[in-house]
Write an enzyme that holds these catalytic residues in place. Structure first.
Site, PDB file in Angstrom:
ATOM      1  N   ARG A  84       0.855  -1.194   0.000  1.00 35.20           N
ATOM      2  CA  ARG A  84       0.000   0.000   0.000  1.00 35.20           C
ATOM      3  C   ARG A  84       0.887   1.239   0.000  1.00 35.20           C
ATOM      4  NH1 ARG A  84      -2.400   3.021   4.861  1.00 35.20           N
ATOM      5  NH2 ARG A  84      -3.657   4.561   3.778  1.00 35.20           N
ATOM      6  N   HIS A 130      -2.699  11.050   1.120  1.00 36.63           N
ATOM      7  CA  HIS A 130      -2.111  10.789   2.432  1.00 36.63           C
ATOM      8  C   HIS A 130      -1.497  12.100   2.921  1.00 36.63           C
ATOM      9  CE1 HIS A 130      -0.593   7.322   5.131  1.00 36.63           C
ATOM     10  NE2 HIS A 130      -0.295   8.451   5.768  1.00 36.63           N
ATOM     11  N   GLU A 177      -6.955   8.334   6.729  1.00 33.40           N
ATOM     12  CA  GLU A 177      -7.199   8.973   8.024  1.00 33.40           C
ATOM     13  C   GLU A 177      -7.633  10.422   7.905  1.00 33.40           C
ATOM     14  OE1 GLU A 177      -3.668   8.529  10.405  1.00 33.40           O
ATOM     15  OE2 GLU A 177      -4.017   6.404  10.722  1.00 33.40           O
ATOM     16  N   ASN A 318      -6.999   1.762  10.133  1.00 31.11           N
ATOM     17  CA  ASN A 318      -5.675   1.964  10.712  1.00 31.11           C
ATOM     18  C   ASN A 318      -5.834   2.021  12.215  1.00 31.11           C
ATOM     19  OD1 ASN A 318      -4.798   2.345   8.109  1.00 31.11           O
ATOM     20  ND2 ASN A 318      -4.173   4.486   8.378  1.00 31.11           N
ATOM     21  N   TYR A 320      -3.591   1.607  16.153  1.00 31.35           N
ATOM     22  CA  TYR A 320      -2.303   1.439  16.812  1.00 31.35           C
ATOM     23  C   TYR A 320      -2.390   1.115  18.296  1.00 31.35           C
ATOM     24  CZ  TYR A 320      -0.043   3.184  12.577  1.00 31.35           C
ATOM     25  OH  TYR A 320       0.411   3.317  11.289  1.00 31.35           O
ATOM     26  N   GLU A 388      -3.146  -0.237   8.178  1.00 36.09           N
ATOM     27  CA  GLU A 388      -1.944   0.171   8.921  1.00 36.09           C
ATOM     28  C   GLU A 388      -2.017  -0.338  10.341  1.00 36.09           C
ATOM     29  OE1 GLU A 388      -0.955   4.371   9.296  1.00 36.09           O
ATOM     30  OE2 GLU A 388      -1.281   4.652   7.151  1.00 36.09           O
TER      31      GLU A 388
HETATM   32  C1  PNW Z   1      -0.725   7.260  10.957  1.00 30.86           C
HETATM   33  N1  PNW Z   1      -3.018   8.555  16.838  1.00 30.86           N
HETATM   34  O1  PNW Z   1      -0.933   8.431  11.712  1.00 30.86           O
HETATM   35  C2  PNW Z   1      -0.390   7.718   9.549  1.00 30.86           C
HETATM   36  O2  PNW Z   1      -1.273   7.218   8.570  1.00 30.86           O
HETATM   37  C3  PNW Z   1       1.028   7.480   9.156  1.00 30.86           C
HETATM   38  O3  PNW Z   1       1.388   8.325   8.097  1.00 30.86           O
HETATM   39  C4  PNW Z   1       1.924   7.635  10.364  1.00 30.86           C
HETATM   40  O4  PNW Z   1       3.283   7.650  10.051  1.00 30.86           O
HETATM   41  C5  PNW Z   1       1.586   6.497  11.315  1.00 30.86           C
HETATM   42  O5  PNW Z   1       0.208   6.476  11.622  1.00 30.86           O
HETATM   43  C6  PNW Z   1       2.381   6.516  12.614  1.00 30.86           C
HETATM   44  O6  PNW Z   1       2.141   7.701  13.339  1.00 30.86           O
HETATM   45  C7  PNW Z   1      -1.437   8.393  12.997  1.00 30.86           C
HETATM   46  O7  PNW Z   1      -2.608   9.457  17.626  1.00 30.86           O
HETATM   47  C8  PNW Z   1      -1.055   9.400  13.861  1.00 30.86           C
HETATM   48  O8  PNW Z   1      -3.850   7.756  17.203  1.00 30.86           O
HETATM   49  C9  PNW Z   1      -1.573   9.458  15.124  1.00 30.86           C
HETATM   50  C10 PNW Z   1      -2.506   8.503  15.538  1.00 30.86           C
HETATM   51  C11 PNW Z   1      -2.892   7.509  14.688  1.00 30.86           C
HETATM   52  C12 PNW Z   1      -2.360   7.454  13.398  1.00 30.86           C
END
Ligand code: PNW
Length: 488
Positions: A84, A130, A177, A318, A320, A388
């Protein structure tokens, strides 16, 4: 690196499951002003002193614009079947607008990348946006704050991509996002285009209104692009189109307090349903948001609502981490975007939300990921493409043997993929069709610069050629997916 904990999960993922890495143009390509590329708001941001924590720019990043062939070859050794990537709008149309010229050298680059992927048996997933809007559109009319001016420009850019790449790209994502783009760029003001109500940080902006306006523009312009693809391209190109949303799991701080349970649900709605309800469920924003925000939340016209509802053919996800969420007893601040809640690292029993990574907001919390997969699937009933997921790890400063043997990241993947995702499929019946790790190589992590290393490949940023060093986690993922995916 054994597969002990997933022994019972052999073959639980579909035989056509996609797995690979996700990247973003602005974070990896470099060549920021080469071969006719226009300037994006992230070029401007990086070149503004004081904005990026290590003072770096993405001028060279990891030079994937030059080294894409080597990168595809390396990815192939990691056993992936999909990749991707995002397309830089300002490489395709340097000034961005619907009457501005197309840059053939930019087309050529992505065309070659796509061919190289296909030649190596790697399925391309392309993201149109993006976060790197052409600076010219920001200057011309305020970018996404101006829905009427912006929409035809985005639609025309998308059209050029479908016309030129759609014979080979069958998986399209309009926005990455939209929520992080608007919250970080227009509410906190810590990302480009750096607007907020906070004058110590940003000269202009209004955090109480602009994030919602920009979100509305993203949703509606996504709707137009999706309709155009489905009417004009899909009948012969036979691909699919969708949007990717971010979302963390919100867990009640006190799991027995109904007020905290309600606060956690409200937090999920503000973060996720803000975009997902209009697209997948109701064609409108959640009631909890309307109740708190009133007229600061835009209203969908009947036509917009019809356009947006059903506009994504899959749920691009996505995710995390997990946060603990506690209710507040005071009225919401005018600049609140989270549903008037407190966010905590520990719950009422003092249990932390997860093991610390090298990124303050990100802690390893695989159980929350499994809960979120279930929550999304239940509420939206769509096949989920995880587009992601990944982590940084403390102490990754040089490509020494211990750093390359990245046990923290391996454990992260074991938890998120091995126990959470695979068990969500097998034991909870969630329909999951892809997993893209974030990310292929260390890269330019936006306002954090080169210090936050999310890669499964270490990059020596000091070296001229941005030398690549595989981390063990890349080989672990290969082994893990070979085990989990059913043989065709
Ligand atoms: C994503 N949060 O951003 C982006 O899609 C990427 O480009 C980035 O490098 C990656 O995650 C890592 O940061 C996020 O705070 C930024 O939950 C912040 C959050 C989630 C996704």
């Amino acid at each position: 690196m054994d597969l002990q904990s997933v022994q019972d999960l052999k073959g639980v993922l579909r035989s056509d499951f996609y797995h690979g890495y996700a990247t973003a143009a602005a974070q990896i390509e470099g060549a920021w002003n080469k071969d006719g590329k226009g300037i994006s708001i992230w070029d401007t941001f990086g070149h503004t002193p004081g904005k990026v924590s290590d003072g770096s720019t993405a001028d060279d990043a990891v030079r994937s614009y030059e080294f894409y062939r080597e990168d595809v070859a390396l990815m192939k050794t990691y056993g992936v079947n999909a990749y991707r990537f995002s397309i830089a709008w300002s490489r395709i149309i340097p000034l961005g607008g619907c009457d501005d010229p197309v840059n053939e050298q930019g087309i050529q680059y992505y065309s070659s990348l796509i061919d190289e992927l296909i030649r190596n048996g790697i399925t391309p997933f392309a993201t149109l946006f993006h976060w790197d809007i052409p600076q010219a559109l920001e200057d011309r009319y305020g970018g996404m704050l101006n829905q009427n001016a912006y929409t035809p420009d985005f639609v025309r850019y998308a059209r050029v991509c479908f016309e030129r790449f759609g014979d080979r790209v069958k998986h399209w994502i309009t926005y990455n996002e939209p929520g992080v783009y608007t919250l970080a760029g227009y509410a906190a003001g810590v990302h480009a285009p750096a607007r907020s109500s906070f004058r110590e940080r940003n000269a202009e902006g209004d955090s109480s209104t602009e994030p919602f306006i920009v979100a509305h523009t993203e949703l509606v312009s996504h709707g137009y692009v999706s309709r155009m693809y489905r009417e004009e391209f899909q009948p012969h190109q036979k691909g699919s189109i969708g949007i990717t949303l971010h979302g963390n799991w919100s867990e009640p701080w006190d799991e027995e307090d109904p007020l905290d349970q309600a606060a956690a649900e409200r937090a999920r709605e503000f973060e996720i349903s803000w975009f997902a309800d209009p697209v997948y469920k109701t064609g409108d924003y959640p009631a909890s948001m309307r109740a708190q925000l009133g007229d600061r939340l835009p209203r969908f016209t009947a036509e917009e609502s019809k356009l947006v509802l059903g506009s994504s053919e899959f749920y691009g996800m996505n995710s995390y981490t997990t946060f603990f969420v506690k209710h507040k007893t005071t009225p919401p601040d005018i600049n609140d975007h989270k549903g008037n809640v407190e966010i905590h690292d520990e719950n009422r029993h003092g249990i932390p939300r997860g093991e610390e990574s090298d990124t303050p907001w990100l802690r390893a919390a695989p159980e929350g990921f499994r809960k979120l997969l279930n929550w999304i699937y239940k509420r939206y009933q769509m096949p989920i493409y995880v587009t992601e997921n990944g982590t940084t790890a403390k102490g990754e400063v040089a490509p020494t043997p211990d750093v390359l043997d990245d046990q923290f990241r391996i454990k992260f993947f074991e938890g998120y993929v091995g126990s959470a995702l695979a068990r969500a499929v097998k034991e909870d019946g969630v329909d999951i069709r892809s997993y893209f790790a974030w990310t292929f190589t260390d890269n330019w992590e936006w306002a954090a610069g080169y210090s936050d290393r999310f890669g499964c490949t270490f990059i020596d940023f000091e070296s001229e050629e941005k030398k690549r060093y595989p981390k063990q986690s890349a080989y672990y993922l290969d082994k893990l997916f070979t085990h989990l995916i059913r043989e065709a």
